[in-house]
Design a protein around this motif. Structure first.
Motif, PDB file in Angstrom:
ATOM      1  N   LEU A 128      29.312   0.068  10.856  1.00 10.22           N
ATOM      2  CA  LEU A 128      28.184   0.411   9.985  1.00 10.22           C
ATOM      3  C   LEU A 128      27.350  -0.808   9.578  1.00 10.22           C
ATOM      4  N   LEU A 129      28.000  -1.944   9.439  1.00 12.67           N
ATOM      5  CA  LEU A 129      27.284  -3.144   8.993  1.00 12.67           C
ATOM      6  C   LEU A 129      26.643  -3.932  10.137  1.00 12.67           C
ATOM      7  N   ASN A 130      27.149  -3.767  11.363  1.00 14.59           N
ATOM      8  CA  ASN A 130      26.698  -4.628  12.456  1.00 14.59           C
ATOM      9  C   ASN A 130      26.022  -3.927  13.625  1.00 14.59           C
ATOM     10  N   ARG A 131      26.018  -2.617  13.643  1.00 16.83           N
ATOM     11  CA  ARG A 131      25.396  -1.889  14.759  1.00 16.83           C
ATOM     12  C   ARG A 131      23.880  -1.897  14.565  1.00 16.83           C
ATOM     13  N   LYS A 132      23.192  -2.615  15.414  1.00 18.93           N
ATOM     14  CA  LYS A 132      21.740  -2.816  15.285  1.00 18.93           C
ATOM     15  C   LYS A 132      20.926  -1.537  15.494  1.00 18.93           C
ATOM     16  N   GLN A 133      21.464  -0.598  16.246  1.00 15.45           N
ATOM     17  CA  GLN A 133      20.720   0.619  16.585  1.00 15.45           C
ATOM     18  C   GLN A 133      20.627   1.619  15.426  1.00 15.45           C
ATOM     19  N   ILE A 134      21.415   1.415  14.369  1.00 12.35           N
ATOM     20  CA  ILE A 134      21.444   2.396  13.275  1.00 12.35           C
ATOM     21  C   ILE A 134      20.086   2.467  12.583  1.00 12.35           C
ATOM     22  N   LYS A 135      19.513   3.661  12.603  1.00  7.85           N
ATOM     23  CA  LYS A 135      18.220   3.922  11.962  1.00  7.85           C
ATOM     24  C   LYS A 135      18.452   4.329  10.507  1.00  7.85           C
ATOM     25  N   SER A 136      19.418   5.213  10.308  1.00  5.16           N
ATOM     26  CA  SER A 136      19.768   5.675   8.968  1.00  5.16           C
ATOM     27  C   SER A 136      21.134   6.339   9.025  1.00  5.16           C
ATOM     28  N   MET A 137      21.901   6.148   7.976  1.00  2.00           N
ATOM     29  CA  MET A 137      23.149   6.891   7.850  1.00  2.00           C
ATOM     30  C   MET A 137      22.785   8.281   7.327  1.00  2.00           C
ATOM     31  N   ILE A 138      23.639   9.235   7.591  1.00  2.00           N
ATOM     32  CA  ILE A 138      23.456  10.574   7.037  1.00  2.00           C
ATOM     33  C   ILE A 138      24.743  10.935   6.311  1.00  2.00           C
ATOM     34  N   GLN A 139      24.633  11.137   4.995  1.00  2.00           N
ATOM     35  CA  GLN A 139      25.807  11.539   4.211  1.00  2.00           C
ATOM     36  C   GLN A 139      25.752  13.043   3.983  1.00  2.00           C
ATOM     37  N   PHE A 140      26.864  13.706   4.245  1.00  2.00           N
ATOM     38  CA  PHE A 140      26.957  15.159   4.115  1.00  2.00           C
ATOM     39  C   PHE A 140      27.659  15.537   2.819  1.00  2.00           C
ATOM     40  N   ILE A 141      27.058  16.485   2.095  1.00  2.00           N
ATOM     41  CA  ILE A 141      27.638  17.023   0.866  1.00  2.00           C
ATOM     42  C   ILE A 141      27.712  18.546   1.022  1.00  2.00           C
ATOM     43  N   ASP A 142      28.849  19.128   0.713  1.00  2.00           N
ATOM     44  CA  ASP A 142      29.058  20.575   0.811  1.00  2.00           C
ATOM     45  C   ASP A 142      28.377  21.260  -0.373  1.00  2.00           C
ATOM     46  N   ALA A 143      27.447  22.165  -0.084  1.00  2.00           N
ATOM     47  CA  ALA A 143      26.662  22.859  -1.121  1.00  2.00           C
ATOM     48  C   ALA A 143      27.539  23.684  -2.065  1.00  2.00           C
ATOM     49  N   ARG A 144      28.730  24.065  -1.624  1.00  2.00           N
ATOM     50  CA  ARG A 144      29.579  24.962  -2.420  1.00  2.00           C
ATOM     51  C   ARG A 144      30.360  24.244  -3.505  1.00  2.00           C
ATOM     52  N   HIS A 145      30.370  22.904  -3.449  1.00  2.00           N
ATOM     53  CA  HIS A 145      31.214  22.145  -4.378  1.00  2.00           C
ATOM     54  C   HIS A 145      30.413  21.070  -5.106  1.00  2.00           C
ATOM     55  N   GLU A 146      30.956  20.613  -6.214  1.00  2.00           N
ATOM     56  CA  GLU A 146      30.387  19.458  -6.910  1.00  2.00           C
ATOM     57  C   GLU A 146      30.527  18.238  -5.998  1.00  2.00           C
ATOM     58  N   ILE A 147      29.706  17.225  -6.233  1.00  2.00           N
ATOM     59  CA  ILE A 147      29.860  15.960  -5.497  1.00  2.00           C
ATOM     60  C   ILE A 147      31.230  15.392  -5.867  1.00  2.00           C
ATOM     61  N   GLN A 148      32.004  15.017  -4.865  1.00  2.00           N
ATOM     62  CA  GLN A 148      33.367  14.543  -5.075  1.00  2.00           C
ATOM     63  C   GLN A 148      33.392  13.028  -5.324  1.00  2.00           C
ATOM     64  N   LYS A 149      34.504  12.575  -5.899  1.00  4.76           N
ATOM     65  CA  LYS A 149      34.682  11.154  -6.204  1.00  4.76           C
ATOM     66  C   LYS A 149      34.482  10.284  -4.958  1.00  4.76           C
ATOM     67  N   ASN A 150      35.060  10.708  -3.813  1.00  6.77           N
ATOM     68  CA  ASN A 150      34.932   9.873  -2.610  1.00  6.77           C
ATOM     69  C   ASN A 150      33.507   9.909  -2.043  1.00  6.77           C
ATOM     70  N   ASP A 151      32.723  10.969  -2.353  1.00  8.80           N
ATOM     71  CA  ASP A 151      31.305  10.982  -1.978  1.00  8.80           C
ATOM     72  C   ASP A 151      30.557   9.894  -2.751  1.00  8.80           C
ATOM     73  N   TYR A 152      30.855   9.812  -4.052  1.00 10.51           N
ATOM     74  CA  TYR A 152      30.228   8.771  -4.886  1.00 10.51           C
ATOM     75  C   TYR A 152      30.633   7.379  -4.403  1.00 10.51           C
ATOM     76  N   GLN A 153      31.911   7.214  -4.050  1.00  9.83           N
ATOM     77  CA  GLN A 153      32.387   5.907  -3.584  1.00  9.83           C
ATOM     78  C   GLN A 153      31.686   5.500  -2.293  1.00  9.83           C
ATOM     79  N   MET A 154      31.519   6.453  -1.379  1.00 11.64           N
ATOM     80  CA  MET A 154      30.830   6.152  -0.116  1.00 11.64           C
ATOM     81  C   MET A 154      29.386   5.755  -0.387  1.00 11.64           C
TER      82      MET A 154
END
Length: 190
Positions: free
Chosen positions: A100-126
């Motif tokens: 994630l830190l060194n791949r030059k081709q990365i345009k944007s990361m995409i973070q997925f959140i499940d609509a059915r649940h609250e944002i989880q602790k590990n989502d916030y950490q990521m």
């Protein structure tokens, strides 16, 4: 519905094994079973392209998918659940950070959140980790077909309040959301 032909390219454990390409790349970040594989399959209109599973933690490598030589999607192992040793998890984390830190081709990361649940602790950490390195990121709210249509905008708005940036609703079942998301990604590639 506009779909893009896609094909599986390679699985890589670490950066040095990633494919040589100049295509804009979008790594998928999210908890296990948040719908990353279903996202790939929906955009490609091919239910068998990326393996989906009801068992969390099945993805163990970075899986690369080439979408018609327009963009590359990299499906990363889900965070938050895996029946593997702490040593194996630490090794994955190091390899994923290096990628994630060194791949030059990365345009944007995409973070997925499940609509059915609250944002989880590990989502916030990521998200905190991504923001700490000032990396580009987009949020996709998955499984919106499981919540009432009238609540989708509120869920999207609540997540936007928490994370900021662009937040798109997505459903592996609904072509409307698939087309809008594909359009957005292709615009980022310009």
């Amino acid at each position: 519905m506009k779909h893009i032909d896609a094909k599986f390219v390679i699985s890589a454990e670490k950066l040095s094994q990633c494919p040589e390409t100049d295509l804009p790349e979008f790594p998928l970040l999210g908890r296990s079973n948040v719908g990353k594989s279903s996202f790939i399959n929906a955009l490609a209109n091919n239910k068998k392209l990326a393996k989906t599973s009801n068992t969390p933690g099945k993805t163990r490598l970075i899986n690369f998918f080439n979408f018609a030589d327009l963009l590359m999607i990299a499906d990363l192992p889900g965070y938050g659940y895996a029946k593997v040793s702490k040593d194996a998890q630490a090794k994955w984390q190091n390899y994923l950070e290096e990628y994630l830190l060194n791949r030059k081709q990365i345009k944007s990361m995409i973070q997925f959140i499940d609509a059915r649940h609250e944002i989880q602790k590990n989502d916030y950490q990521m998200r905190e980790w991504v923001n700490n390195y000032n990396l580009p990121i987009l949020t996709i709210v998955t499984k919106v077909d499981y919540i009432p249509r009238g609540k989708i905008q509120k869920v999207v708005s609540d997540i936007k309040k928490e994370f900021g940036g662009e937040v798109l609703p997505f459903s592996a079942e609904d072509n409307y959301y698939q087309e809008k998301t594909l359009e957005y990604l292709l615009n980022l590639c310009q």
